[in-house]
Design a protein around this motif. Sequence first.
Motif, PDB file in Angstrom:
ATOM      1  N   ALA A   1     -31.341  -2.858 -70.594  1.00  0.00           N
ATOM      2  CA  ALA A   1     -32.479  -3.739 -70.891  1.00  0.00           C
ATOM      3  C   ALA A   1     -33.616  -3.582 -69.887  1.00  0.00           C
ATOM      4  N   ALA A   2     -33.281  -3.235 -68.651  1.00  0.00           N
ATOM      5  CA  ALA A   2     -34.319  -3.105 -67.619  1.00  0.00           C
ATOM      6  C   ALA A   2     -34.868  -1.685 -67.517  1.00  0.00           C
ATOM      7  N   ASP A   3     -34.340  -0.782 -68.323  1.00  0.00           N
ATOM      8  CA  ASP A   3     -34.760   0.624 -68.294  1.00  0.00           C
ATOM      9  C   ASP A   3     -35.556   0.908 -69.564  1.00  0.00           C
ATOM     10  N   GLU A   4     -36.862   0.886 -69.441  1.00  0.00           N
ATOM     11  CA  GLU A   4     -37.726   0.990 -70.620  1.00  0.00           C
ATOM     12  C   GLU A   4     -37.484   2.269 -71.411  1.00  0.00           C
ATOM     13  N   VAL A   5     -37.308   3.379 -70.719  1.00  0.00           N
ATOM     14  CA  VAL A   5     -37.125   4.671 -71.399  1.00  0.00           C
ATOM     15  C   VAL A   5     -35.814   4.698 -72.158  1.00  0.00           C
ATOM     16  N   ARG A   6     -34.743   4.300 -71.505  1.00  0.00           N
ATOM     17  CA  ARG A   6     -33.430   4.382 -72.162  1.00  0.00           C
ATOM     18  C   ARG A   6     -33.267   3.304 -73.223  1.00  0.00           C
ATOM     19  N   LEU A   7     -33.895   2.174 -73.063  1.00  0.00           N
ATOM     20  CA  LEU A   7     -33.867   1.161 -74.118  1.00  0.00           C
ATOM     21  C   LEU A   7     -34.539   1.700 -75.384  1.00  0.00           C
ATOM     22  N   ALA A   8     -35.652   2.384 -75.210  1.00  0.00           N
ATOM     23  CA  ALA A   8     -36.331   2.979 -76.364  1.00  0.00           C
ATOM     24  C   ALA A   8     -35.443   4.013 -77.041  1.00  0.00           C
ATOM     25  N   ARG A   9     -34.680   4.758 -76.251  1.00  0.00           N
ATOM     26  CA  ARG A   9     -33.782   5.765 -76.820  1.00  0.00           C
ATOM     27  C   ARG A   9     -32.648   5.123 -77.603  1.00  0.00           C
ATOM     28  N   VAL A  10     -32.092   4.045 -77.084  1.00  0.00           N
ATOM     29  CA  VAL A  10     -31.024   3.346 -77.812  1.00  0.00           C
ATOM     30  C   VAL A  10     -31.560   2.818 -79.136  1.00  0.00           C
TER      31      VAL A  10
END
Length: 746
Positions: free
Chosen positions: A514-523
């Motif tokens: 949730a705090a990782d904008e890039v990886r949240l977008a990937r999920v």
Amino acid sequence: MVGGLRRVLTVSVAMVCGVSAAAGERFSYDIAPGQVAETVGADVKRYLELRTKDASFTIGGVAPKTIHVGETAFAVSNGLSCAQFKDEEWVIRSIGGDLVLNGKGRGLTFAMVHFLDDECGIRWWSEYEEFVPTGDLALGPLDRRGRPAFARRHIGTTPKGRKDAARFAAYSLLNDNGGKDERYGPIKRYGTGGGCHTFRKYLPPDKHFKTHPEWFSMDAKSGRRTMAQVCLTHPEVRAEFKRQLRVNIEKDRALCATTGAPPPRLYDISQNDSQSYCMCPACAAVIERKGCSGLMLDFVNDLADSIRDDYPDVMLMTFAYQWSVEPPKDDTRAADNVIVRFCNTKSNLAGSIRDADNQWLLGMLKGWSGHVRHLAVWDYAVTYCMGTKGFPKPGEFGYADLYRAYRDHGVISIYLEHEDQHMADMWELKFRLESKLMDNPDADADAIIAGFMDEYYGAAGAKVLAYRRHLWDARRAHGGFVRWFPLAVAFDYIHEEDIVACERLLDEAEALVAADEVRLARVRRARVGLDLLVVYRDRMAGKMDSERTKKALGRLNGDWMRWISRYPDKNFDWKRLVRLQTIGAPPPEKFRGREIVDFTAVSMKVPKNSQIGKMVPDRSTPVNFAIKLPWDATRSKRLDLPFCAGVRDNLGKRELVSAKFDRPLGEGWHWYHIGRAVPTADTYIWVSRNSGVHVNGRRYCEIWDREWDFWVSVKFTGPKYGMPSKDGKSSIWIDRIVLVAPDRKQ
């Protein structure tokens, strides 16, 4: 660059090797002359600087002093010359403080990729995303040599115009990028005529049909000649193909002589994209003895024999596709200078070739391998029915079995359609796995998948992997079978309880990053397929106001639209178009509370190159697009009133229902009732008999064998219809066809 002198780029240790090196030591690059070596050398330099900045770097316990790229004197003197290599063969070897990267043709690029990816941990997920780890890099002694398993490897992708697609193809170990960019080594190009469905290029119907209808295919039922294919037994057709083939070869060689590029060695001679074929008496007789593919090989072999002596290095490629997909009935074999490209149109894209219900593909490979010396494959990793594009299919767990089977049956070339990068299910994962297995079918697919999950999704990786595994298990448990043109029922293997479980896993994945904008977008990109399926099912069930649907729509309209903003906007209002194609438009107010099937303008078909109708942006409709019948109706009688629409059973050749409308109902958009009917699998919903605008019901099984009321939304503009018009011309606009169930409420 002067003559054959090589260039040495010298870089300070502080730039490359960081604090591990003593001040004053040097780290150098020895780069051979030529565009490919210079391109590869610059990329190695750039990525190693990023990878080892402020960190130690050793190979076999020694800090490297020089990296030799290409056919350098050092490589040659140490027995690593590529002069005796096979095409695309590569080598990586450390010798004391020196590292050699060399290869033949595109093999030099592949040496770089294997070094940076396999050894240094650098990843290229797409044209838009890469991963360069940092920190100390301690490699063991390097002594690797290899060559791709398949001679030709091409993955077709869209949208076009993406950021440096040629570079990404090279980094993915492919040797065709669909273009002409050869910075990273020669690509496997086709000669003049193109790479598929080339009958029309060699014998254009618009040029020859009127004067030589006998050159074209005869319809079996009517006995009439059509433009669908060519007559493969007609001697004048064969003569014209032979003449044009020689013209193409000579044209290409003359051009390459001026550019210095190697001439193409591969020329495609393949059927048009139609399921029709010639059934004149002569062709029918050959088909009776040899089968359709036997007729095709008889034709292509004749062409191949005609050029064998003059162009011994040229190969012809043809299709085993649709009507020609089955191997010949007799012992007909493809000539040694012919490649047969088998098209995998009937296998389960969500399963494994080892599955009991997927044996058709294995049978075709075994059958064709007995009729050819050179076998190629045209395969599919994407689905094409508009309503099911992007739906989840966990085929990645069967990829290793597939590519090993291709290798074991002698396949030398693979073209894979994996378009729609912006919406295809798990595109980044699947593309990496596909390209790795094309290079080496024996690679550990599970390790590649696990590594991708960890690196791409970080802390959420295990949850995303569990989501994919759940889909795979559901497919095996419930008999999921997804072909290249799947109807919605093909995804019924994903039960409601599976959706609940998968959504829980993806919710947990989101929480972990949730705090990782890039990886949240990937999920959230990973769950697009599931969200599309949820929205589709809930729309059909009348649950568009449910909390689950609202959340899915929120992600699709928000996160997904932001994701696809990276792609070049080559089409008008592209994001709105993608949204409409996949998510749909708000239900029409007129039918609120009713069960409906909504075909918007993007679901309608218009004849190719039509001067009659085309899709255009239109902000006056909630759909945002409409089909415009663009004649100036003031000067033409073809769009005179009454306006007509209907529902036709194509198989039975009968109208199920039709209606005529003598005048517009008023200014702007209005609904016109066509009537009530029970459509079949061969239903064809048409609008304006002269326009060719229609919806093909074959792809929408949810409408079959049920009674529906058919409505069409139409706008009339211009003086001919007594309506206002911005340009003073008269036109008819169609934005929606809606089927309304008369028997029950939502």
